[in-house]
Design an enzyme around this catalytic site. Structure first.
Site: not given
Ligand code: NAD
Length: 481
Positions: A232, A266
């Site tokens: 990720e 993110c």
């Protein structure tokens, strides 16, 4: 492998190195891994209900240590509101898996194969030791988001949090110790990248959250070790605000989606494309929302915007900002990184007159900055949104849901929020994968998340018919002679 047994850690509110983080060397990581592997046998032998009962105890243990955990995370990150959100978030993640895992892991009844006389039994065999490497932006949440489903499935888990935010680790280890069954199969090691490499070498699969650059290295090492890697990574999430959007709603959502955790997420919205017909009123609405946000530098429990957590990010943020401003961008709110008593705070910032080539529109900017630019047609908006190496998530605002879905379907991103922003921070029961450089591997969220942590084993049982038609013809005495 470093010989140093500890590393000084920077405090984001003061810039001072005021904490010594223990550094686990390769031998120490291997020792932790071996102990976890041994304990995993008993853990995997428990029923799912028994494992979930231990995870339920962790919810109560977190309640008991809530204040200490929030305080340690606040010292790590310099912000308090999001620290409390992280602690709640881990409890919610536990509750979600407690509620959903039984159905997802329910026993599959044996079934007949299409091949005659063959019965199939499917079994799930957990990986023995799952390694987790996490970043500094949500130190506790991102250490546990993959660990919890891995534990539910029956893996032992070894976590290495970021060296920028290690203060919460000893506090959380005490919390874990309140649940003896869990403390044997959930271990933490601290240290820099080398400790992470040792963790990979000792794991049977790796879940990594962090930058694209490190993700590549992790992936290479995982390939050498021949273990699966679920990555990720970073993002440069775009927002598209259509001509028919509710301007006030979009501005409020985007102020939150770009500024929460001081833009250090993110899935932070980092580029905003707005139809030219509503550009001016939208920017005015966004300006109003963002100018109401305050830094928390005087008191950690006041204001919404915390400091830049990782010192290494500060020069990147400065470069993006100063380059954009020198190339003609204008800050309608904010526009500066300010130092207060050694800590660095990026003012909540809205930029206009930006161009697609600017670093602030192409590279990940981990700060409370939202650049906004107009578009003429939806085709152009889609093309601008997709012109990125990243493909983490995105959002679209339109009163016409079908129009928004049509745009969403054209976006190269694993999750698209419609009429809200950055929903993956909140909605964890929707499966999604990262596109392009934003990641690799299975979905961390939703039902498929659990599948990352076990292998399927099939028993194919012949239970009828003496001979199988695919065997060689039966040998006869005449053939033998
Ligand atoms: P980073 O890549 O610098 O570090 C992440 C972790 O990797 C740290 O624990 C670090 O010690 C470890 N590490 C460093 N070198 C290593 C190596 N060679 N082998 C193994 N481990 C190693 O990332 P960061 O600066 O801590 O975090 C910010 C990044 O994380 C941003 O790019 C952000 O977008 C990304 N992120 C992604 C998600 C997501 O879900 N996609 C969530 C949060 C953050």
């Amino acid at each position: 492998m470093t010989d140093a047994s500890s590393l000084p850690t920077r405090n984001p509110r003061s810039g001072a190195s005021d904490y010594l983080m223990p550094v686990y060397n390769a031998a120490q990581v291997a020792d932790v891994a071996n102990a976890l592997r041994q304990a995993q046998t008993d853990w995997a032998a428990l029923s799912l209900q028994q494992r979930l009962a231990a995870l339920a105890e962790l919810i109560d243990a977190i309640d008991a240590d809530r204040d200490a955990l929030v305080q340690a995370l606040s010292q790590d990150t310099g912000r308090q509101q999001e620290s409390a959100m992280e602690v709640n978030g881990v409890q919610n993640t536990l509750r979600r898996w407690l509620a959903t895992a039984p159905a997802l892991m329910s026993h599959e009844a044996p079934r007949r194969s299409q091949v005659p006389s063959i019965l199939i039994e499917q079994h799930r065999r957990p990986y023995v030791l799952a390694g987790v490497i996490s970043p500094w932006n949500f130190p506790l949440m991102l250490s546990m988001i993959d660990a919890i489903p891995a534990l539910a499935v029956g893996c032992a888990v070894m976590v290495k949090p970021s060296e920028a935010t290690p203060r919460f680790v000893p506090v959380f280890q005490k919390t874990i110790a309140r649940v003896p069954a869990l403390s044997k199969v959930l271990g933490f090691v601290t240290g820099p990248g080398q400790t992470g490499e040792a963790l990979i070498r000792n794991s049977d699969l790796i879940c990594f959250t962090g930058s694209v650059r490190t993700g590549r290295r992790v992936c290479e090492l995982a390939a050498q070790c021949f273990i699966p890697a679920h990555l990720e990574l970073g993002g440069k999430d775009p927002a598209i605000v259509c001509a028919d959007a509710d301007i006030a709603q979009a501005a409020r959502a985007l102020a939150w989606g770009s500024m929460v955790n001081a833009g250090q997420s993110c899935q932070s919205i980092e580029r905003c494309y707005v139809h030219r017909s509503i550009f001016a009123p939208f920017v005015a609405a966004l300006q109003l929302e963002v100018s109401g946000l305050k830094s928390n530098f005087l008191e950690i429990d006041q204001g919404q915007i915390g400091p830049i957590i990782a010192g290494v990010q500060a020069p990147i943020v400065q470069r993006h900002l100063s380059q954009a401003l020198s190339q003609g961008a204008k800050a309608v709110v904010g526009g500066q990184v300010r130092e207060h008593h050694g800590g660095l705070w990026c003012e909540p910032t809205v930029l206009v007159d930006v161009t697609p080539e600017m670093a602030i529109m192409t590279e990940e900017t981990f700060a409370a900055i939202l650049p906004v630019m107009p578009f003429e047609t939806e085709e152009e908006a889609v093309q601008l949104a997709n012109s990125s190496i990243f493909g983490l998530s995105a959002c679209v605002f339109s009163r016409d849901i079908e129009r928004a879905k049509n745009i969403a379907a054209q976006l190269h991103a694993g999750a698209v929020s419609i009429n809200d922003a950055s929903l993956t921070a909140i909605v964890h029961d929707a499966a999604k994968q990262s596109f392009k450089a934003s990641g690799l591997g299975g979905s961390r969220m939703g039902a498929p998340s659990l599948q990352r942590f076990y292998r399927q084993q099939a028993f194919m049982i012949k239970d009828g018919g003496a001979d199988s038609p695919w065997w060689y013809p039966k040998a006869t005495d005449s053939q033998i002679t």
